[in-house]
Design an enzyme around this catalytic site. Structure first.
Site: not given
Ligand code: ARG
Length: 467
Positions: A18, A105, A272, A278, A285, A312
């Protein structure tokens, strides 16, 4: 050491990572780590010297992130692991003490709560700014008649101020929704650990105070599985974006050659590439076009959270991109709406003449028959419908119908109702000024509305300063 014997598949890493989007949470992650380190040292969970080392290290990491020189690595799964890795590189194994009594978490929930709280405060403030712009324009154009519409058919005239104020009230509700989301995010999750709490005597109130949270979460399971505050933000953003889409749609119509009710500011319009004449209302929009995108983030997160067992689950990593996108979209949309409203030039003559279509007086005549001839409304409606048909079929306006013809449509016109009264209700001003019910478009009522709007705006500024 690791319990795994095989390395992660590269596709799994790509799926699982992520860092590309959660790196924007670094300011929140640094802030909470600082508060956490201070609390660990203050409670004696780590030594004062280790606490100092962590704080010094966090300052270095923060500096790198600020300058954009932070060495992100392909293997950093998320911002939390990247910061901890770098901290340990810079200050050695003591960096590993930062994660004492903390799990990713409760860490991610805390970053997100901080982020959402700040974003909700900003959105509430920009919503207030747009409300102020609408109110200023309403005051400026308090008595400019324009047609009010239903089904996009001219229905009854209203004042431009009344129309603009309709948006003021929609946005006032949105501002309250953002303020609600802000309050929902004002609860500290940190200290919940992975899910059950932590086996150290932490001081969660100290962390909450340092981070500016009003309170701490009362249940550790709820703390790590709660994303309601994100849903609340998205719900506020979705309804706000929907309101802005209606405003955008009207600005598109109003600035068209067909309506010519207003001209949008150059700063918020495009030319335009092929047609030099225009001036396109692109920003308006896009207010229309962006709304479903924001709404979709709300339903996507409802989908993610639906039927999710406590606590979680990695599904919840999907909370972020939608939130970030909604935050950016609504902030830009609110700025654009404000710019267009503040700078639009309304055309008094075009609006007035569009509102002077005598057919708009049809309801007024029916009301006159009710009020002055005691006729049941349904019957009056029928009489006027016949008058309108007569006028349309003979190519005349309502005022061109002669007193004799009127009398042939209803005895009321021959008896209790003087023909002058019929003539009077056909004037534009009377249609507007007759709408004296509370919340109606008569000038006295619009003035009351403006006073109320000023009060609401002052209270919003007050709340903003207090919060
Ligand atoms: N990148 C994870 C998220 O956005 C962080 C938490 C990860 N926790 C875990 N137990 N793998 O949720």
């Amino acid at each position: 050491m690791s319990r795994f014997t095989e390395p992660q598949h590269s596709d799994f890493k790509a799926l699982n990572s992520s860092i590309e989007f959660d790196r924007r949470l670094w300011p929140q992650d640094i802030a909470q780590s600082r508060a956490h380190a201070r609390m660990l040292a203050a409670t004696g969970i780590i030594s004062g010297a280790d606490g100092e080392a962590l704080l010094a290290g966090l300052r270095l990491v923060e500096g790198e992130l600020e300058r954009g020189s932070f060495p992100f690595q392909a293997d950093d799964e998320d911002i939390h692991m990247a910061i901890e890795r770098r901290l340990t590189e810079l200050i050695g194994p003591v960096g590993g003490r930062l994660h004492t009594a903390r799990s990713r978490n409760d860490q991610v929930a805390t970053d997100l709560a901080l982020y959402t709280k700040q974003a909700a405060a900003r959105a509430a403030e920009s919503t207030r700014g747009l409300m102020a712009a609408l109110l200023a324009r309403a005051e400026q154009h308090i008595d400019w008649p324009m047609p009010g519409y239903t089904h996009l058919q001219r229905a009854q005239p209203v004042y431009l101020s009344h129309h603009l104020l309709a948006y003021f009230w929609m946005l006032a509700r949105d501002r309250q929704r953002f303020a609600f989301a802000q309050a929902q995010a004002d609860v500290l999750p940190l200290g919940a650990g992975a899910l059950a709490g932590v086996s150290f005597e932490t001081d969660r109130r100290m962390v909450a105070d340092e981070l500016g949270f009003a309170t701490v979460s009362p249940n550790s399971l709820d703390a790590v599985s709660n994303r309601d505050f994100v849903l609340d933000y998205l719900a506020a953003a979705a309804s706000c974006a929907t309101h802005l889409s209606r405003l955008g749609a009207e600005l598109v119509l109003w600035s068209s050659e067909e309506f010519r009710f207003c001209e949008l500011p150059d700063a918020w319009s495009s030319g335009s590439s092929i047609m030099p004449q225009k001036k396109n209302p692109d920003a308006a929009e896009l207010l229309r076009g962006k709304a479903p995108r924001v709404v979709s983030k709300l339903s996507a997160l409802h989908g993610v959270m639906h039927a999710l067992p406590l606590t979680y689950n990695k599904d919840m990593q999907e909370d972020k991109e939608g939130l970030f996108d909604a935050v950016e979209t609504i902030e830009l949309s609110l700025a654009a709406a404000r710019g267009m409203i503040a700078g639009a030039r309304f055309d008094a003559e075009r609006m007035r003449s569009a509102a002077s279509d005598e057919m708009l007086a049809a309801t007024e005549i029916a009301d006159l028959l009710v009020r002055e001839a005691g006729m049941p409304f349904r019957q009056a409606h029928g009489v006027v419908a016949a008058l309108v048909r007569d006028a349309l079929e003979t190519g005349r306006s309502l005022s061109q119908i002669t007193p004799d013809e009127l009398a042939s449509h209803s005895d009321a016109f021959a008896g209790p109702l003087a023909p002058e009264r019929y003539g009077e209700v056909l004037s534009q001003e009377s249609w507007l000024e007759s709408k004296v019910s509370e919340g109606g478009t008569a000038l006295s009522r619009v003035r009351d509305q403006i006073a109320l709007a000023r009060q609401v705006l002052a209270e919003a500024s007050e709340a903003q300063r207090g919060g």
